[in-house]
Design a protein around this motif. Structure first.
Motif, PDB file in Angstrom:
ATOM      1  N   GLY A 217       0.845  -1.183   0.000  1.00 50.30           N
ATOM      2  CA  GLY A 217       0.000   0.000   0.000  1.00 50.30           C
ATOM      3  C   GLY A 217       0.875   1.225   0.000  1.00 50.30           C
ATOM      4  O   GLY A 217       2.065   1.149   0.291  1.00 50.30           O
ATOM      5  N   SER A 218       0.286   2.341  -0.362  1.00 53.73           N
ATOM      6  CA  SER A 218       1.038   3.587  -0.354  1.00 53.73           C
ATOM      7  C   SER A 218       0.441   4.504   0.687  1.00 53.73           C
ATOM      8  O   SER A 218      -0.714   4.873   0.579  1.00 53.73           O
ATOM      9  CB  SER A 218       0.960   4.265  -1.711  1.00 53.73           C
ATOM     10  OG  SER A 218       1.777   3.573  -2.587  1.00 53.73           O
ATOM     11  N   GLY A 219       1.215   4.812   1.674  1.00 50.47           N
ATOM     12  CA  GLY A 219       0.733   5.700   2.721  1.00 50.47           C
ATOM     13  C   GLY A 219       1.232   7.109   2.486  1.00 50.47           C
ATOM     14  O   GLY A 219       1.680   7.458   1.388  1.00 50.47           O
TER      15      GLY A 219
ATOM     16  N   GLY B  90       5.182   7.053   1.845  1.00 50.50           N
ATOM     17  CA  GLY B  90       5.697   6.379   0.660  1.00 50.50           C
ATOM     18  C   GLY B  90       5.091   4.994   0.638  1.00 50.50           C
ATOM     19  O   GLY B  90       4.181   4.700   1.417  1.00 50.50           O
TER      20      GLY B  90
ATOM     21  N   PHE C 100       6.613  -8.925   8.568  1.00 50.26           N
ATOM     22  CA  PHE C 100       5.253  -8.831   8.047  1.00 50.26           C
ATOM     23  C   PHE C 100       4.304  -9.496   9.038  1.00 50.26           C
ATOM     24  O   PHE C 100       4.557 -10.608   9.499  1.00 50.26           O
ATOM     25  CB  PHE C 100       5.177  -9.529   6.689  1.00 50.26           C
ATOM     26  CG  PHE C 100       3.789  -9.600   6.131  1.00 50.26           C
ATOM     27  CD1 PHE C 100       3.147  -8.455   5.696  1.00 50.26           C
ATOM     28  CD2 PHE C 100       3.116 -10.807   6.052  1.00 50.26           C
ATOM     29  CE1 PHE C 100       1.859  -8.516   5.184  1.00 50.26           C
ATOM     30  CE2 PHE C 100       1.822 -10.874   5.539  1.00 50.26           C
ATOM     31  CZ  PHE C 100       1.197  -9.722   5.102  1.00 50.26           C
TER      32      PHE C 100
HETATM   33  N1  LIG Z   1       4.688  -5.014   9.054  1.00 50.89           N
HETATM   34  C1  LIG Z   1       3.500  -5.044   8.445  1.00 50.89           C
HETATM   35  N2  LIG Z   1       2.784  -6.183   8.386  1.00 50.89           N
HETATM   36  C2  LIG Z   1       1.575  -6.219   7.756  1.00 50.89           C
HETATM   37  N3  LIG Z   1       1.008  -5.166   7.155  1.00 50.89           N
HETATM   38  C3  LIG Z   1       1.669  -3.993   7.181  1.00 50.89           C
HETATM   39  C4  LIG Z   1       2.937  -3.861   7.821  1.00 50.89           C
HETATM   40  N4  LIG Z   1       3.364  -2.582   7.701  1.00 50.89           N
HETATM   41  C5  LIG Z   1       2.400  -1.946   7.020  1.00 50.89           C
HETATM   42  N5  LIG Z   1       1.383  -2.778   6.706  1.00 50.89           N
HETATM   43  C6  LIG Z   1       0.164  -2.451   5.973  1.00 50.89           C
HETATM   44  O1  LIG Z   1       0.525  -2.046   4.660  1.00 50.89           O
HETATM   45  C7  LIG Z   1      -0.283  -0.963   4.215  1.00 50.89           C
HETATM   46  C8  LIG Z   1       0.611   0.192   3.805  1.00 50.89           C
HETATM   47  O2  LIG Z   1       1.311   0.612   4.954  1.00 50.89           O
HETATM   48  P1  LIG Z   1       2.052   2.012   5.071  1.00 50.89           P
HETATM   49  O3  LIG Z   1       2.657   2.073   6.427  1.00 50.89           O
HETATM   50  O4  LIG Z   1       2.922   2.189   3.889  1.00 50.89           O
HETATM   51  O5  LIG Z   1       0.889   3.071   4.910  1.00 50.89           O
HETATM   52  P2  LIG Z   1      -0.168   3.598   5.904  1.00 50.89           P
HETATM   53  O6  LIG Z   1      -0.013   3.022   7.275  1.00 50.89           O
HETATM   54  O7  LIG Z   1      -1.485   3.361   5.237  1.00 50.89           O
HETATM   55  O8  LIG Z   1       0.137   5.142   5.902  1.00 50.89           O
HETATM   56  P3  LIG Z   1       1.404   5.969   6.495  1.00 50.89           P
HETATM   57  O9  LIG Z   1       2.468   5.998   5.457  1.00 50.89           O
HETATM   58  O10 LIG Z   1       0.828   7.281   6.765  1.00 50.89           O
HETATM   59  O11 LIG Z   1       1.852   5.234   7.741  1.00 50.89           O
HETATM   60  C9  LIG Z   1      -1.196  -0.609   5.388  1.00 50.89           C
HETATM   61  O12 LIG Z   1      -2.441  -1.230   5.183  1.00 50.89           O
HETATM   62  C10 LIG Z   1      -0.520  -1.231   6.578  1.00 50.89           C
HETATM   63  O13 LIG Z   1      -1.453  -1.581   7.579  1.00 50.89           O
END
Ligand SMILES: Nc1ncnc2c1ncn2[C@@H]1O[C@H](COP(=O)(O)OP(=O)(O)OP(=O)(O)O)[C@@H](O)[C@H]1O
Length: 629
Positions: free
Chosen positions: A325-327, A330, A393
């Protein structure tokens, strides 16, 4: 019930079981996959584990009492003050994991202590005061993957392990001596550091024990043989010819080496170019980078944890990376590395104002944090214009995905007890951050439901915490949830209470099942504020519409649900003076009972009762309505 009796006998055998206050015979330890008793792990009404960590438990521990709990697979007593010798676990033959690190266990471990433990995969005995040799029964276990013995007083020679099975053997800070066996020579040097008399790869080579075999005598050492008197003309010629040939061979070898070097450096330049293109492709958001490269040196990925097998950036790039996913910061990628473990790599582009040393220092600080409700960063990568953080993960995804996904029979919505467990875990993780990072104004700074990940027992793990010191300040207000708070919108300020506001929004999100629109707008706007909506609904006596209709297990817990709603609203107070401190909020949350989740009744009738309770004013604290400003 025998399971209950066994656990109660175990509790009675402890010197100070006060932390296990809700272990009592009136309620079964398990309800389905959930536990009614603190520290008990349940699966289908059976006890599969005990997780009695950080509970101040002390004295001797009698694990043998648990022998007849045949479903027991994992026991953790980490971070307590247990003493005595190694508990006898041989009758717990199905045990897969035993965690005893960070206690005060002492003495030698008998050689046969692990006889027959054919299922044991993880054994953590770190940071105790064990002495003596590594028991031989440990070296033959067929499934042992991780062995952590660091921080004890083990000694003697290190025995051989099966290199095909064992992945991590941490022996640091003990008194081992002699050569490191070949089966462990591929582990990182840190696994052996702090032992004064160890040698061999990955440490320095061992000194030779016997003198080198004697060389044959050098003929020219006898002056008589080379004296002009005894040297015939033929011998002289032969010597000259041999010398010329030798010189020619040396010159040829030098020319060959030089040309090889030239060729190598040309190749290296080309590979670097190819690889930087590859990394650039990765940076452009390519989903998969399958070809192997050659530029990234192992040393460029810096590891923060010992108990993880080393891999390098190339492994991650080589692994088929899937965009998770893109938060705001990044994209996050999911990558399966060589040993089959799945990692998440998150890219941060807005960290380029921070200097190299400051960044390393901050990462080291994060690496030292250790709490069951924090997702630890495993490794990081530093480049001026971009940073990568690697973590494990979490298969069970984020709180956001559980709250807002389409629910099916296979994946029902979270019930009340689980939601309360998650909020309690989040509160404990936050408290830990507040205690450990007293100098940070925002110990978390980016709390939201996608940054709360869940393990298989629905224990929450916070991620993306404590990043404010390394995020570019001019971008922080666009990226981090803390900057969506009312105090930032009104005064351009954030405070130690700003994480409390984020916690409030998270509590309301968990109770209502609604996505907080607050985080979708550029800055705080009371019209899109979830707390404003809840307040309106309560004012209009439509409280029934506040709670998530997907939430089950609410029948006997309405009072507590309302109390949590109150806590959530108090955290969302716009006025910083009125908003409680984190400590106060956490105390209130800890007091909430998880209760009995008898779930026969339909939610609609629950909602009716909630409304009735509210309109009768039967809530514990009459000031409930005081939030209606
Ligand atoms: N270690 C992990 N294990 C499982 N899923 C994860 C993990 N880290 C992130 N994710 C999931 O991946 C997706 C993208 O995460 P990411 O942290 O890039 O973006 P975000 O949390 O949506 O936004 P931000 O960048 O503002 O934190 C989200 O749905 C997040 O819950």
């Amino acid at each position: 019930d025998t399971d209950t009796e066994i656990l109660l006998t175990f509790k009675d055998s402890l010197a100070n079981p006060s932390a296990l206050s809700n272990w009592n015979a009136s309620i079964h330890p398990c309800k389905g996959d959930r536990a009614n008793w603190i520290g008990v792990l349940c699966l289908k009404n059976k006890i599969w584990g005990l997780q009695l960590e950080n509970m101040g438990l002390a004295g001797l521990v009698n694990i043998e009492i648990l022998d007849t709990l045949h479903t027991m697979r994992t026991i953790s007593l980490m971070n307590n003050n247990f003493e005595g010798t190694m508990p006898d676990i041989r009758k717990l033959g199905a045990l897969k994991a035993l965690y005893l690190s960070n206690n005060r266990f002492t003495g030698e471990i008998p050689d046969d202590a692990f006889q027959g433990m054919r299922s044991l995969k993880r054994l953590f005995l770190a940071n105790n005061a064990f002495t003596g040799k590594i028991p031989s029964s440990l070296t033959t276990l067929p499934k042992l993957i991780i062995l952590r013995l660091e921080g004890n007083q083990f000694g003697g020679r290190i025995p051989d392990f099966n290199p095909k099975v064992v992945k991590v053997v941490n022996l640091a800070n003990n008194q081992f001596e002699g050569p490191i066996p070949a089966s462990l020579s591929k582990m990182g040097a840190s696994m052996f550091s702090g032992n004064r008399n160890l040698c061999g790869p990955p440490l320095q080579a061992c000194p030779l024990t016997s003198p080198p075999p004697s060389l044959p005598p050098i003929p020219s050492a006898n002056p008589q043989l080379v004296s002009p008197k005894n040297t015939s003309y033929g011998l002289k010629v032969a010597l000259i010819v041999v010398s010329i040939v030798l010189i020619l061979v040396i010159i040829a070898a030098l020319i060959f080496i030089l040309s090889m070097r030239k060729q190598q450096s040309k190749e290296l330049q080309e590979t670097n170019l190819q690889d930087s293109n590859k990394v650039a492709a990765y940076n452009e958001g390519e989903k998969k980078v399958s070809e192997s490269g050659g530029m990234m040196k192992r040393s460029e990925l810096i590891f923060l944890k010992d108990n993880i097998e080393r891999f390098d950036l190339q492994d991650l790039l080589r692994a088929s990376a899937e965009v998770l996913g893109s938060g705001n910061f990044g994209a996050s990628y999911k990558a399966v590395i060589m040993n089959g473990e799945t990692m998440v790599v998150k890219r941060y582009k807005q960290m380029n104002n921070v200097g190299r040393e400051d960044f390393h220092e901050h990462m080291r600080r994060l690496g030292r944090l250790n709490h069951q409700n924090l997702l630890p960063p495993v490794a990081y990568y530093y480049r001026k214009e971009e940073k990568l953080l690697v973590s494990k993960f979490m298969e069970d995804g984020s709180l956001a995905s559980h709250l807002h996904a389409n629910h099916t029979l296979d994946k029902p919505g979270l019930d009340w007890m689980t939601r309360l467990k998650i909020i309690k875990g989040v509160a404990r993780g936050l408290t830990y951050l507040y205690n450990e990072l007293p100098s940070l104004i925002l110990p978390h700074g980016h709390l939201k439901s996608s940054n709360v990940l869940l393990d298989e027992t629905f224990e929450p793990l916070l991620s993306d915490y404590a990043l404010r010191p390394v995020i570019n300040q001019e971008q922080a207000h666009l990226l981090m949830t803390a900057y969506k708070s009312p105090e930032y919108a009104m005064n351009g300020r954030i405070s130690r209470k700003t994480d409390v506001w984020c916690l409030g929004i998270l509590i309301l999100e968990v109770l209502t099942g609604k996505i907080p629109e607050n985080y979708l707008t550029a800055r705080y706007d009371s019209n899109t504020n979830l707390a404003t909506w809840v307040n309106e609904m309560v004012k209009e006596k439509k409280t029934g519409e506040v709670f998530d209709t997907e939430m089950s297990g609410t029948k006997n817990n309405k009072g507590e649900m309302i109390n949590l709603l109150k806590i959530g609203l108090s955290c969302c107070e716009e006025d910083l003076e009125t908003r409680p401190e984190l400590k106060e909020v956490v105390q209130e949350i800890e007091q909430l009972r998880e209760g009995d989740d008898d779930d026969d009744e339909e939610f609609s009738s629950t909602i009716g009762e909630v409304n009735a309770i509210i309109s009768r004013g039967n809530v514990k604290d009459e000031s409930f309505f005081s939030f209606n400003r």
